[in-house]
Scaffold this motif. Structure first.
Motif, PDB file in Angstrom:
ATOM      1  N   PRO A 180     -41.944 -39.792  -5.992  1.00  0.00           N
ATOM      2  CA  PRO A 180     -41.492 -39.227  -4.747  1.00  0.00           C
ATOM      3  C   PRO A 180     -40.496 -38.115  -4.996  1.00  0.00           C
ATOM      4  O   PRO A 180     -39.846 -38.055  -6.029  1.00  0.00           O
ATOM      5  N   PRO A 181     -40.357 -37.200  -4.030  1.00  0.00           N
ATOM      6  CA  PRO A 181     -39.358 -36.162  -4.185  1.00  0.00           C
ATOM      7  C   PRO A 181     -37.976 -36.762  -4.275  1.00  0.00           C
ATOM      8  O   PRO A 181     -37.693 -37.765  -3.633  1.00  0.00           O
ATOM      9  N   THR A 182     -37.125 -36.198  -5.067  1.00  0.00           N
ATOM     10  CA  THR A 182     -35.779 -36.725  -5.232  1.00  0.00           C
ATOM     11  C   THR A 182     -34.767 -35.689  -4.794  1.00  0.00           C
ATOM     12  O   THR A 182     -34.968 -34.493  -4.888  1.00  0.00           O
ATOM     13  N   HIS A 222     -37.889 -45.891  -0.712  1.00  0.00           N
ATOM     14  CA  HIS A 222     -37.617 -46.398   0.628  1.00  0.00           C
ATOM     15  C   HIS A 222     -37.803 -47.906   0.596  1.00  0.00           C
ATOM     16  O   HIS A 222     -38.860 -48.405   0.167  1.00  0.00           O
ATOM     17  N   ASP A 223     -36.792 -48.674   1.037  1.00  0.00           N
ATOM     18  CA  ASP A 223     -36.876 -50.124   0.905  1.00  0.00           C
ATOM     19  C   ASP A 223     -35.956 -50.788   1.915  1.00  0.00           C
ATOM     20  O   ASP A 223     -35.165 -50.120   2.595  1.00  0.00           O
ATOM     21  N   LEU A 224     -36.031 -52.107   1.982  1.00  0.00           N
ATOM     22  CA  LEU A 224     -35.298 -52.881   2.990  1.00  0.00           C
ATOM     23  C   LEU A 224     -34.676 -54.119   2.368  1.00  0.00           C
ATOM     24  O   LEU A 224     -35.322 -54.822   1.599  1.00  0.00           O
ATOM     25  N   MET A 225     -33.413 -54.363   2.711  1.00  0.00           N
ATOM     26  CA  MET A 225     -32.742 -55.618   2.386  1.00  0.00           C
ATOM     27  C   MET A 225     -32.077 -56.131   3.654  1.00  0.00           C
ATOM     28  O   MET A 225     -31.776 -55.363   4.571  1.00  0.00           O
ATOM     29  N   ALA A 262     -46.905 -41.501  -2.140  1.00  0.00           N
ATOM     30  CA  ALA A 262     -46.701 -41.362  -3.588  1.00  0.00           C
ATOM     31  C   ALA A 262     -46.504 -42.745  -4.179  1.00  0.00           C
ATOM     32  O   ALA A 262     -45.408 -43.131  -4.553  1.00  0.00           O
ATOM     33  N   ASN A 263     -47.595 -43.508  -4.239  1.00  0.00           N
ATOM     34  CA  ASN A 263     -47.524 -44.866  -4.752  1.00  0.00           C
ATOM     35  C   ASN A 263     -47.209 -44.855  -6.240  1.00  0.00           C
ATOM     36  O   ASN A 263     -47.672 -43.979  -6.975  1.00  0.00           O
ATOM     37  N   PRO A 320     -43.860 -40.392   3.492  1.00  0.00           N
ATOM     38  CA  PRO A 320     -43.641 -39.371   2.456  1.00  0.00           C
ATOM     39  C   PRO A 320     -42.861 -39.945   1.274  1.00  0.00           C
ATOM     40  O   PRO A 320     -41.734 -40.392   1.425  1.00  0.00           O
ATOM     41  N   GLY A 321     -43.466 -39.936   0.095  1.00  0.00           N
ATOM     42  CA  GLY A 321     -42.828 -40.524  -1.075  1.00  0.00           C
ATOM     43  C   GLY A 321     -43.231 -41.977  -1.234  1.00  0.00           C
ATOM     44  O   GLY A 321     -44.293 -42.411  -0.795  1.00  0.00           O
TER      45      GLY A 321
END
Length: 502
Positions: A6-8, A274-277, A394-395, A422-423
Motif C-alpha cells: 500500500p502507499p505509505t 488499515h486495521d481495527l482493535m 493491495a492485498n 485503497p491499499g
C-alpha cells in the motif's frame, strides 16, 4: 508471487534504498502458506548487505513441519493428535467440495421463522444453537495503528500488576523492537508475559519492512531471546502441529482491560495498514483472561503431562484493585475457532447473522474464500438484503487476492456490492442488521475452521452503529466499487481451489 504494497506516508528517513522484491517465491513458501493468514510475503535478509531473497528451501520447510508437529505432540500429545485428525478432515473435505464439513445448526432456515439479526430474540437463538453465553463490558473501537497504539502504550505504562500480550506476529522491525523494549522495562516493575505464534513470527521477521528502518538498525534474529535478555519477561511460543497457527490477538492489562482485534506487533500495523482493535472493560475481561491463560498453559508440557505442580507460579509484583469501567456496559459474546477443541463458534455465529439479516450485511476482510459464507450471502441478496463486502486493493497475498475475486464474482452476479479499499485493509468486521462481530478471524478456511481465533459479538444497536460509522460508512466512501466486468479478467479457477485451502 509478487506483492503490492500500500502507499505509505510515513518514513524512517533512511537514505538506504529499500531492498528489491523478487518476482517469485519458492515452492516451500506455498507449503508454509497453508498455516498463515494469507499474509505470506517475500522473504529477505533484513539487516544484511545482500539484496537477494532469503529463501526457505523445501527441505527446510519439511523439517520445520516435522519438528513442529513432533515437538507439539511431545508437549501436548492428545491435543496435537486431535488437531491432526481434524485438519485432515477439513482439508480433505474442502479440497473435494470447496467447503469443510457441513456446519450443522438447529435454526429454522425459513426466513419468516427467524428474528432479525441483533436484539434479544436473535441472542436467544444463538443461545439455542449452543454458542457460549454472553458476558458484559464496555467497548471502544480504535481504527488504525495511529489511533490504537497510543492508547495501548498508555495502558502499558499504567499497568500496576500484570501484562499479558498475545499476537500472531511479534516482528523484529523497528516498531517491534520498540515494543519489546517497553515491555522489558516494565517487566522490572511487574509481571509481564508474552505469547506469540512461532511460524507467524518466523515468517514476518524474514520479510522486508514496509518502511525503511533507521540507518544502522540491526533487527534481532531471535525475538524470544531478545525479549528475555536483560528482562524478567516470561515468553512462550506456539508449536504449529500440521501447520496450524494461533492467529489470536489479545492483550490483557491487570485483569481489568483487554484489547482484541486484528493488529499484530509490527511497522505495517502501526503505520501503513488499515486495521481495527477494540478496548474492552468489565466482566468479559475475565473470560478473555481465561482464554489467554488456557493458551499459555497449553504450551506447558508439565501441565499437559500432569506435572503442573512442579512449576512455580510467579508471585504478582504489586497489587491492582479492580478499576471502574469507563463507558456503558453492554452484553458481549466471546466466540472462538479452536481445532483442538472442535470449536467453530465464529463460523456458526456468522452464518446465523447472515441468515437472519433483514436489512444489511456489511463485511470487511482481507481474505474472503469461505464458500459456505459466500453461498449464504448470495441467498441474502436474493431476499433483498443490502450485502456489501470490502476487500483490499493491495492485498499482501497475490494468491488470496485472486481467490477473493473468484468468490466476489459470485456475489456480484447476484447483485451484491463489492468494494476495494485503497491499499491494504487487514480489518475484520461484520455488521448484520443490529448485530456486529469483530476480532482476529478472516472469512477464509483457516480462520473459520483451522487456526485458533478470537472474536467478540454484540447486539447493542448503538455500539454496532458506532462500529458501522467508524469502519463501514467511512470505508465505503474511500473505496472503489467493483463491477463484474472489472473482475472478469482477474482470479482463476486454480486460485479458487487453492484459496479454499487457505
Amino acid at each position: 508471487m509478487t506483492m503490492t504494497r500500500p502507499p505509505t506516508t510515513t518514513s524512517f528517513n533512511n537514505a538506504r534504498p529499500p531492498l528489491r522484491l523478487p518476482k517469485r517465491l519458492g515452492t516451500a513458501s506455498l507449503t508454509i502458506l497453508l498455516s498463515g493468514c494469507g499474509s505470506i510475503r517475500t522473504f529477505h535478509q533484513i539487516g544484511s548487505t545482500s539484496d537477494k531473497p532469503a529463501k526457505i528451501p523445501g527441505a527446510t520447510a519439511a523439517r520445520m513441519a516435522v519438528e513442529s508437529t513432533v515437538l507439539a505432540t511431545a508437549r501436548a500429545p492428545w491435543a496435537a493428535t486431535k488437531v491432526g485428525a481434524r485438519v485432515l478432515v477439513e482439508r480433505t473435505s474442502t479440497l473435494i467440495t470447496g467447503n469443510g464439513p457441513v456446519t450443522r445448526m438447529k435454526m429454522t432456515r425459513g426466513q419468516g421463522a427467524l428474528p432479525p439479526a441483533g436484539g434479544e430474540a436473535f441472542e436467544a437463538l444463538l443461545d439455542r444453537e449452543g454458542l457460549p453465553p454472553r458476558s458484559s463490558g464496555s467497548v471502544r473501537f480504535f481504527v488504525d495503528g495511529s489511533s490504537f497504539y497510543p492508547e495501548f502504550h498508555r495502558a502499558l505504562n499504567g499497568a500496576r500488576r500484570q501484562i499479558d500480550m498475545q499476537a500472531y506476529i511479534f516482528d523484529n522491525d523497528p516498531f517491534g523492537v520498540d515494543m519489546a523494549e517497553r515491555l522489558k522495562r516494565k517487566s522490572k516493575e511487574i509481571h509481564v508475559r508474552v505469547y506469540f505464534d512461532t511460524l507467524g513470527t518466523l515468517l514476518a521477521v524474514k520479510v522486508e519492512p514496509p518502511l525503511p528502518p533507521p540507518p544502522g538498525f540491526q533487527p534481532p534474529g531471535n525475538l524470544k531471546k531478545f525479549l528475555t535478555e536483560d528482562s524478567r519477561i516470561d515468553v512462550r511460543t506456539t508449536r504449529n502441529p500440521y501447520f496450524t497457527a494461533d492467529h489470536t490477538k489479545l492483550h490483557v492489562i491487570d485483569g481489568n482491560i483487554a484489547f482484541v482485534g486484528g493488529m499484530n506487533v509490527g511497522v505495517e500495523y502501526r503505520h501503513t495498514w488499515h486495521d481495527l482493535m477494540a478496548k474492552v472493560e468489565g466482566p468479559v475481561v475475565h473470560e478473555l483472561a481465561s482464554v489467554y491463560h488456557d493458551h499459555w498453559r497449553g504450551e506447558d508440557w508439565k501441565y499437559n503431562w500432569g506435572f503442573g505442580w512442579l512449576r512455580k507460579k510467579p508471585a504478582p509484583r504489586g497489587e491492582a484493585a479492580p478499576l471502574p469501567v469507563s463507558g456503558r456496559q453492554v452484553p458481549l459474546r466471546m466466540l472462538l475457532t479452536d481445532t483442538a477443541l472442535g470449536k467453530r463458534e465464529i463460523l456458526r455465529a456468522a452464518l446465523a447473522g447472515i441468515r437472519c439479516a433483514k436489512k444489511r450485511i456489511w463485511i470487511e476482510t482481507p481474505y474472503f474464500s469461505c464458500d459456505e459464507v459466500s453461498v449464504e450471502l448470495q441467498k441474502a441478496v436474493k431476499r433483498g438484503v443490502d450485502v456489501r463486502v470490502i476487500v483490499p486493493s493491495a492485498n499482501d497475498s497475490k494468491l488470496m487476492k485472486k481467490a477473493n475475486v473468484e468468490e466476489l464474482k459470485k456475489l456480484l452476479e447476484t447483485g451484491a456490492r463489492v468494494y476495494e479499499y485503497p491499499g491494504m485493509t487487514h480489518l475484520k468486521a461484520t455488521v448484520c442488521d443490529d448485530w456486529g462481530m469483530f476480532g482476529s478471524a478472516n472469512y477464509d478456511t483457516l480462520s473459520m475452521r483451522i487456526n485458533r481465533e478470537l472474536n467478540l459479538a454484540i447486539s447493542d444497536a448503538a455500539t454496532v452503529q458506532d462500529m458501522a460509522n467508524k469502519v463501514f460508512l467511512t470505508d465505503f466512501g474511500k473505496s472503489t466499487r467493483l463491477t463484474l466486468e472489472m473482475c472478469k479478467a482477474r482470479g482463476g479457477m486454480f486460485a479458487e481451489v487453492l484459496g479454499d485451502q487457505l
